[in-house]
Design an enzyme around this catalytic site. Sequence first.
Site, PDB file in Angstrom:
ATOM      1  N   PRO A 271     -15.520  -5.401   2.909  1.00  0.00           N
ATOM      2  CA  PRO A 271     -16.615  -5.957   3.707  1.00  0.00           C
ATOM      3  C   PRO A 271     -17.974  -5.331   3.464  1.00  0.00           C
ATOM      4  CG  PRO A 271     -15.338  -4.420   5.016  1.00  0.00           C
ATOM      5  CD  PRO A 271     -14.615  -4.550   3.697  1.00  0.00           C
TER       6      PRO A 271
ATOM      7  N   TYR B  19       0.852  -1.187   0.000  1.00  0.00           N
ATOM      8  CA  TYR B  19       0.000   0.000   0.000  1.00  0.00           C
ATOM      9  C   TYR B  19       0.891   1.241   0.000  1.00  0.00           C
ATOM     10  CZ  TYR B  19      -3.716  -3.244   1.500  1.00  0.00           C
ATOM     11  OH  TYR B  19      -4.600  -4.289   1.609  1.00  0.00           O
TER      12      TYR B  19
ATOM     13  N   GLY C  78     -23.636  -2.435  -5.263  1.00  0.00           N
ATOM     14  CA  GLY C  78     -24.442  -2.922  -6.360  1.00  0.00           C
ATOM     15  C   GLY C  78     -25.916  -3.012  -6.009  1.00  0.00           C
TER      16      GLY C  78
END
Length: 279
Positions: free
Chosen positions: A204, A58, A208
């Site tokens: 998590p 990251y 949609g």
Amino acid sequence: MSTLTLGGDLPLNRLGFGAMHLTGPDVWGPPTDPAAAHAVARRAVELGVNFIDTADSYGPGTSEETLSEALFPYADGLVIGTKVGQSRPSRDEWRPLGRPEYIRQQCELSLRRLRLERIDLFQLHRIDPKVPAEEQFGALKQLQEQGKIRHIGLSEVSVEQIEDARRQIDVASVQNIYNLSQRKHEEVLNYCERENIVFIPWVPIASGDLARSDGALGRIAKQLDATPAQVALAWLLHRSPVIVPIPGTSSIAHLEENVAAGSLRLSADQVAELTAETG
């Protein structure tokens, strides 16, 4: 907030924080506003979060650096888990890299960036298909024996891969994609629950169709005066006692909203309605 135990000795509050967004755009480079990123990390700890998940990829490296800048010296009981085995040759590339010497090198760099003498949870971000898995697990075991890491986790793995790994190492956690609308890892979750392995779902929060205002999430969110994201997190906490969601954000408002989901209670009927929905 309910708790569980990682590796038999580390108590975790069951809503963690994913630090992927404490970086620049596309998870590349430093955060655009470092002070704001520091404030989010500090607020997470103030709210009772005691498990933070990050990775050497990251940034690469800048999420770990941001966490140490914001939080060092660390609060008692704060567990930082990081990951290794995913290289970033460029902004748009994520490539598994599991050579033993690379795993050992990246552990040293993570220790340096996080200002730690031992990493509480060191997770293999991906099993590199080009390197024998036993060599990758062996490198993790060596680091554990040297006292550089405390517990070992895996990410994006099958039950078969977990069982293969457990012939060499103790697996304390598994981090696979899992949410209300993406449940292809049900078998892995059920295995983790049987074996008392912490399951950390990444991404998590469902999106949609399920998150539409007329979908199950939207309807139940209205019933509870909550947001769809909070209901999605609450469903995960109800789904299994070994789950520790790690929602990530660069916003204090969203962070506070996510943590508040830990106190949201769903009825049995609401859990059943959500579970019956498919993404």
